[in-house]
Enzyme design. Structure first.
Site, PDB file in Angstrom:
ATOM      1  N   SER A 298       0.734  -1.201   0.141  1.00 16.86           N
ATOM      2  CA  SER A 298       0.093  -0.262   0.025  1.00 16.86           C
ATOM      3  C   SER A 298       0.729   1.179  -0.299  1.00 16.86           C
ATOM      4  O   SER A 298       0.283   2.326  -0.888  1.00 16.86           O
ATOM      5  CB  SER A 298      -0.576  -0.007   1.094  1.00 16.86           C
ATOM      6  N   HIS A 349       0.861   4.153   4.226  1.00 14.55           N
ATOM      7  CA  HIS A 349       0.130   5.053   3.169  1.00 14.55           C
ATOM      8  C   HIS A 349       0.692   7.255   3.118  1.00 14.55           C
ATOM      9  O   HIS A 349       1.080   6.783   1.915  1.00 14.55           O
ATOM     10  CB  HIS A 349      -1.515   5.051   3.265  1.00 14.55           C
TER      11      HIS A 349
END
Length: 524
Positions: A298, A349
């Site tokens: 991610s 993230h």
């Protein structure tokens, strides 16, 4: 003859004028027998050139094509668009067709949309501009004339002189409008690697009859204790691990969609660097702020968003032309979802997003004259971010306490339980010198140090340690000192300390009463 001429013009526009071929979603060039299309992005302008076999088009087809082009231009976004239509005839063009071509042109100054047309007569070797618009593209005209064998002025000119904007390709390769790499093999390789590792882990878990989650840390998950113990490779290995099939599918889909775009923009080598660097920086961010173990690509996926944001900074016109506000909205939604959902490592993230932006500024799409966007600025910023991130990660109280609890404190308890008092005392002092923030760790460590010192007959040192306990928890400090005085038969001092402990915390009363009773018996 005509096909040969069209191919030569097509190639020359790409090689000499920095145009790029338009390709479809399968990575194939859009190129038909009677049409060739090239494009390039200028700063704030989009130039499209269509080379058309005019002899194969009827007057009605020419009229409908130009009408469709005008309609499409009117629907396009904010950048200025120049869509040149080059109608190529074997000989003198039919007057009726020429009239339709002239009438079909478009000049909308308000919308900044232009549809200028040019005709080419191969037999008579003539190139005619059919528009009265106040623009000239010497580069295009020169190429058209040059391929006819005519003498031209400055045939290798690299600028559209009257538009007067430097033009450079967006990426290393010929970047199409949809930014898809012709063969995004790095994206596909990464998908294959992720899937292969997931299969290996699950097959191994099934063979060994264990839960696959037990393999995450052995296979390289981001795990703060292991990193602080020296396993620094865990900043990169989590990029290739995934928790379950749903996690793998979601990241593979994102990699497929956005990876091809970013790989098309930056080229294979730069794309690989962005992917890995963004993943590492994402894991550094997770290491800084979260003690939970983590796996997944991610951070690298958000690095793609960072790379697209860099396009927004470096070439806002191109960003608006191809993405508008969609990417910005998508980033906000994904970050909001991550913060609102438990179990999602949104620190990775955010770190990946920042990492993708910074590393894109290092590899760059093109040369930038603005010093604030210079490569050296981004290199320095990336180094500073990584160094400060690692320093904070290795020194913040959260990770320090986690490291102590999982490692040295656990070892201390084992030493105390086995009666290794000298080793326990030394390790306990080492833990205190690491300045743990959690009171429970401090108290338990000081208790074990005092016990180790007392067991070695160092009661003066043990009493000093108990005094340190008072600074953390006064009732426990008085209670511990009372027990130490009791152990050395200093009964009056023991009674004073124990009574003070009860005053501060009545929960000690039952235990203290027993010790006070013992003291009374000893004093008779």
């Amino acid at each position: 003859m005509k096909a040969n001429y069209m191919d030569k013009v097509y190639t020359a526009l790409i090689e000499k004028q920095n145009y790029a071929p338009v390709i479809d979603n399968n990575g194939q060039r859009i190129q038909y027998e009677g049409m060739r299309i090239v494009q390039k992005i200028l700063e704030g302008k989009f130039i499209l050139v269509e080379l058309l076999d005019a002899d194969c088009l009827s007057g009605e087809q020419i009229m409908k094509k130009l009408e469709a082009n005008r309609s499409n231009l009117a629907k396009m976004g904010s950048p200025s668009v120049f869509a040149f239509q080059v109608f190529i005839f074997n000989s003198e063009p039919d007057e009726g067709k020429m009239q339709l071509i002239k009438q079909g042109q478009m000049e909308d100054v308000y919308l900044k949309k232009y549809l200028p047309c040019i005709s080419v007569d191969l037999e008579n070797r003539k190139v005619n501009k059919l528009y009265d618009l106040p623009i000239q593209t010497e580069g295009l005209e020169n190429i058209l004339n040059l391929m006819l064998g005519l003498d031209v002025v400055n045939a290798d000119v690299m600028n559209d002189n009257d538009i007067r904007i430097n033009t450079e390709r967006l990426g290393e390769s010929e970047g199409p409008p949809n930014f898809l790499a012709k063969v995004p093999y790095v994206t596909y390789c990464l998908m294959i690697i992720n899937i292969a590792i997931w299969l290996v882990m699950n097959i191994y878990a099934r063979i060994k009859n264990i839960d696959v989650s037990n393999l995450f840390i052995p296979f390289g998950a981001k795990e703060n204790f292991s990193i602080m113990s020296g396993e620094y490779w865990r900043f990169i290995t989590p990029i290739f691990l995934h928790a379950d099939l749903e996690h793998l599918f979601a990241n593979s889909l994102s990699l497929f969609v956005f990876g091809r775009i970013v790989e098309g923009m930056y080229g294979h080598k730069k794309f690989t660097f962005i992917y890995l660097a963004a993943g590492v920086i994402g894991n550094v961010a997770s290491f800084m702020f979260s003690t939970y173990s983590g796996v997944g690509a991610s951070g690298s996926i958000f690095g793609f968003f960072g790379a697209l944001l860099y396009l927004w900074v470096e070439n806002p016109a191109a960003f608006r032309r191809y993405f508008g506000n969609n990417i910005l909205i998508m980033i906000v939604i994904n970050l909001a979802y991550g913060f609102a959902s438990p179990g999602i490592d949104n620190f990775a993230h955010v770190g990946g997003l920042i990492g993708g932006f910074l590393t894109s500024g290092i590899v760059k799409l093109k040369g930038v004259s603005n010093k604030l966007l210079g490569r050296s600025v981004f290199i320095a910023a990336t180094i500073i971010v990584v160094i400060l991130g690692l320093y904070y990660g290795f020194n913040n109280s959260r990770n320090r306490d986690y490291y102590i609890e999982r490692g040295k404190y656990k070892e201390l308890v084992e030493m105390a339980d086995s009666g290794k008092w000298k080793e326990a005392e030394k390790l306990g002092e080492e833990i205190i010198n690491m300045r743990p923030e959690r009171n429970d760790i401090k108290l338990s460590t000081l208790y074990n140090i005092a016990a180790a010192e007392a067991s070695q007959g160092k009661y003066d040192e043990a009493l000093e340690t108990a005094e340190s306990v008072k600074k953390v928890d006064a009732p426990k400090g008085y209670y511990l000192r009372g027990l130490l005085y009791l152990d050395t038969k200093q009964y009056e001092l023991a009674r004073q300390e124990l009574n003070e402990a009860v005053k501060l915390n009545p929960e000690y009363k039952e235990e203290v009463d027993q010790y006070l009773k013992q003291i009374e018996e000893e004093l008779r």
